[in-house]
Every structure is written in structure tokens, then in C-alpha cells.
Design a protein around this motif. Structure first.
Motif, PDB file in Angstrom:
ATOM      1  N   LEU A  28       0.825  -1.217   0.000  1.00 37.72           N
ATOM      2  CA  LEU A  28       0.000   0.000   0.000  1.00 37.72           C
ATOM      3  C   LEU A  28       0.857   1.263   0.000  1.00 37.72           C
ATOM      4  O   LEU A  28       0.541   2.236  -0.692  1.00 37.72           O
ATOM      5  N   VAL A  29       1.945   1.266   0.764  1.00 36.16           N
ATOM      6  CA  VAL A  29       2.823   2.443   0.796  1.00 36.16           C
ATOM      7  C   VAL A  29       3.441   2.683  -0.582  1.00 36.16           C
ATOM      8  O   VAL A  29       3.439   3.819  -1.094  1.00 36.16           O
ATOM      9  N   PHE A  30       3.935   1.620  -1.223  1.00 28.86           N
ATOM     10  CA  PHE A  30       4.540   1.788  -2.545  1.00 28.86           C
ATOM     11  C   PHE A  30       3.485   2.142  -3.602  1.00 28.86           C
ATOM     12  O   PHE A  30       3.779   2.891  -4.536  1.00 28.86           O
ATOM     13  N   ALA A  31       2.279   1.635  -3.447  1.00 33.48           N
ATOM     14  CA  ALA A  31       1.214   1.988  -4.392  1.00 33.48           C
ATOM     15  C   ALA A  31       0.853   3.466  -4.275  1.00 33.48           C
ATOM     16  O   ALA A  31       0.638   4.138  -5.284  1.00 33.48           O
ATOM     17  N   VAL A  32       0.794   3.973  -3.057  1.00 34.73           N
ATOM     18  CA  VAL A  32       0.486   5.398  -2.871  1.00 34.73           C
ATOM     19  C   VAL A  32       1.611   6.258  -3.433  1.00 34.73           C
ATOM     20  O   VAL A  32       1.360   7.292  -4.073  1.00 34.73           O
ATOM     21  N   LEU A  33       2.852   5.848  -3.227  1.00 34.03           N
ATOM     22  CA  LEU A  33       3.972   6.587  -3.825  1.00 34.03           C
ATOM     23  C   LEU A  33       3.886   6.567  -5.344  1.00 34.03           C
ATOM     24  O   LEU A  33       4.132   7.588  -6.013  1.00 34.03           O
ATOM     25  N   ALA A  34       3.554   5.416  -5.915  1.00 34.44           N
ATOM     26  CA  ALA A  34       3.423   5.326  -7.367  1.00 34.44           C
ATOM     27  C   ALA A  34       2.267   6.187  -7.864  1.00 34.44           C
ATOM     28  O   ALA A  34       2.358   6.807  -8.932  1.00 34.44           O
ATOM     29  N   ILE A  35       1.171   6.248  -7.102  1.00 31.03           N
ATOM     30  CA  ILE A  35       0.044   7.101  -7.480  1.00 31.03           C
ATOM     31  C   ILE A  35       0.477   8.560  -7.519  1.00 31.03           C
ATOM     32  O   ILE A  35       0.165   9.290  -8.470  1.00 31.03           O
ATOM     33  N   LEU A  36       1.212   8.989  -6.501  1.00 32.78           N
ATOM     34  CA  LEU A  36       1.672  10.383  -6.468  1.00 32.78           C
ATOM     35  C   LEU A  36       2.614  10.694  -7.628  1.00 32.78           C
ATOM     36  O   LEU A  36       2.478  11.719  -8.303  1.00 32.78           O
ATOM     37  N   ILE A  37       3.571   9.816  -7.864  1.00 27.52           N
ATOM     38  CA  ILE A  37       4.550  10.049  -8.929  1.00 27.52           C
ATOM     39  C   ILE A  37       3.867  10.058 -10.292  1.00 27.52           C
ATOM     40  O   ILE A  37       4.129  10.932 -11.134  1.00 27.52           O
ATOM     41  N   CYS A  38       2.987   9.091 -10.530  1.00 26.26           N
ATOM     42  CA  CYS A  38       2.305   9.025 -11.830  1.00 26.26           C
ATOM     43  C   CYS A  38       1.361  10.198 -12.034  1.00 26.26           C
ATOM     44  O   CYS A  38       1.240  10.709 -13.151  1.00 26.26           O
ATOM     45  N   ALA A  39       0.688  10.632 -10.976  1.00 28.70           N
ATOM     46  CA  ALA A  39      -0.226  11.769 -11.119  1.00 28.70           C
ATOM     47  C   ALA A  39       0.537  13.044 -11.456  1.00 28.70           C
ATOM     48  O   ALA A  39       0.114  13.821 -12.325  1.00 28.70           O
ATOM     49  N   VAL A  40       1.653  13.266 -10.795  1.00 31.04           N
ATOM     50  CA  VAL A  40       2.468  14.451 -11.077  1.00 31.04           C
ATOM     51  C   VAL A  40       3.041  14.375 -12.486  1.00 31.04           C
ATOM     52  O   VAL A  40       3.028  15.363 -13.242  1.00 31.04           O
ATOM     53  N   THR A  41       3.521  13.187 -12.875  1.00 29.91           N
ATOM     54  CA  THR A  41       4.077  13.016 -14.220  1.00 29.91           C
ATOM     55  C   THR A  41       3.000  13.229 -15.280  1.00 29.91           C
ATOM     56  O   THR A  41       3.252  13.854 -16.314  1.00 29.91           O
ATOM     57  N   TRP A  42       1.804  12.727 -15.025  1.00 28.58           N
ATOM     58  CA  TRP A  42       0.698  12.897 -15.960  1.00 28.58           C
ATOM     59  C   TRP A  42       0.358  14.381 -16.118  1.00 28.58           C
ATOM     60  O   TRP A  42       0.156  14.876 -17.227  1.00 28.58           O
ATOM     61  N   ALA A  43       0.316  15.115 -15.014  1.00 33.66           N
ATOM     62  CA  ALA A  43      -0.008  16.540 -15.068  1.00 33.66           C
ATOM     63  C   ALA A  43       1.060  17.323 -15.818  1.00 33.66           C
ATOM     64  O   ALA A  43       0.743  18.174 -16.663  1.00 33.66           O
ATOM     65  N   ILE A  44       2.312  17.053 -15.528  1.00 34.74           N
ATOM     66  CA  ILE A  44       3.402  17.785 -16.199  1.00 34.74           C
ATOM     67  C   ILE A  44       3.456  17.447 -17.676  1.00 34.74           C
ATOM     68  O   ILE A  44       3.627  18.325 -18.534  1.00 34.74           O
ATOM     69  N   ALA A  45       3.312  16.150 -18.004  1.00 37.66           N
ATOM     70  CA  ALA A  45       3.376  15.745 -19.412  1.00 37.66           C
ATOM     71  C   ALA A  45       2.195  16.286 -20.202  1.00 37.66           C
ATOM     72  O   ALA A  45       2.343  16.673 -21.363  1.00 37.66           O
ATOM     73  N   SER A  46       1.032  16.333 -19.586  1.00 32.78           N
ATOM     74  CA  SER A  46      -0.145  16.877 -20.288  1.00 32.78           C
ATOM     75  C   SER A  46      -0.005  18.368 -20.534  1.00 32.78           C
ATOM     76  O   SER A  46      -0.371  18.869 -21.606  1.00 32.78           O
ATOM     77  N   SER A  47       0.519  19.078 -19.554  1.00 31.59           N
ATOM     78  CA  SER A  47       0.644  20.536 -19.713  1.00 31.59           C
ATOM     79  C   SER A  47       1.741  20.919 -20.689  1.00 31.59           C
ATOM     80  O   SER A  47       1.679  21.984 -21.308  1.00 31.59           O
ATOM     81  N   SER A  48       2.733  20.059 -20.849  1.00 31.06           N
ATOM     82  CA  SER A  48       3.823  20.385 -21.771  1.00 31.06           C
ATOM     83  C   SER A  48       3.583  19.840 -23.173  1.00 31.06           C
ATOM     84  O   SER A  48       4.391  20.084 -24.077  1.00 31.06           O
ATOM     85  N   GLY A  49       2.490  19.081 -23.362  1.00 38.49           N
ATOM     86  CA  GLY A  49       2.160  18.595 -24.696  1.00 38.49           C
ATOM     87  C   GLY A  49       2.818  17.284 -25.063  1.00 38.49           C
ATOM     88  O   GLY A  49       2.774  16.868 -26.215  1.00 38.49           O
ATOM     89  N   ASN A  50       3.415  16.606 -24.119  1.00 40.30           N
ATOM     90  CA  ASN A  50       4.045  15.314 -24.383  1.00 40.30           C
ATOM     91  C   ASN A  50       2.998  14.219 -24.153  1.00 40.30           C
ATOM     92  O   ASN A  50       2.846  13.690 -23.057  1.00 40.30           O
ATOM     93  N   TYR A  51       2.283  13.868 -25.221  1.00 42.57           N
ATOM     94  CA  TYR A  51       1.127  12.995 -25.089  1.00 42.57           C
ATOM     95  C   TYR A  51       1.513  11.535 -24.834  1.00 42.57           C
ATOM     96  O   TYR A  51       0.778  10.811 -24.170  1.00 42.57           O
TER      97      TYR A  51
END
Length: 88
Positions: A28-51
Motif C-alpha cells: 500500500l505504501v509503494f502503491a500510494v507513492l506510485a500514485i503520487l509520482i504518476c499523477a504528477v508526471t501525468w499533469a506535467i506531461a499533459s501541460s507540456s504537450g508530451n502525449y
């Protein structure tokens, strides 16, 4: 004939509960860390146009959410089975 299994001879339900609980806590701890990392990466990649990176981060987010759900359900399932086993 009165033949029944001797469930009292099998010990270690408390130790099993502690070991599985600790392992699933780490999941659960590693899943929550992965959720945070993926959510931040998704937000940054979407805003920069890297689909392509955005799609991969979104897939990683869904996998991490699935892992967290399965780990939480695993704890509940194990506790249920241990409870039923003690009532037999």
C-alpha cells in the motif's frame, strides 16, 4: 463415524496475520507513492504537450490504483478467511 479435522492443531494464525499485514502495508505504501509520482508526471506531461508520456503516466496511475485496491481487498479477504477458520 465422527471424523472431523483437528483445526486446533494448526497454529500460527496470529503470526500469519502479522506477516501478511506487514507485507500488504508495504504494498500500500509503494502503491500510494506510485500514485503520487504518476499523477504528477501525468499533469506535467499533459501541460507540456508530451502525449506519449502522458498516456504512460495515466496507465501507471491506473495500475497503481488497482494495486492499492487489490492490497486493501487482500487484507479484508485474509481477515475474513481467518475469522471463518476459527469458527469451524
Amino acid at each position: 463415524m465422527d471424523i472431523f479435522p483437528d483445526l486446533g492443531a494448526v497454529g500460527g494464525a496470529g503470526e500469519l496475520r502479522a506477516i501478511v499485514g506487514a507485507l500488504l502495508m508495504y504494498v500500500l505504501v509503494f502503491a500510494v507513492l506510485a500514485i503520487l509520482i504518476c499523477a504528477v508526471t501525468w499533469a506535467i506531461a499533459s501541460s507540456s504537450g508530451n502525449y506519449q508520456s502522458s498516456q504512460r503516466a495515466r496507465a501507471g496511475l491506473f495500475v497503481a490504483i488497482g494495486a492499492a485496491v487489490l492490497a486493501g481487498a487482500g487484507v479484508t479477504w485474509m481477515n475474513f478467511l481467518l475469522g471463518v477458520g476459527q469458527q469451524l
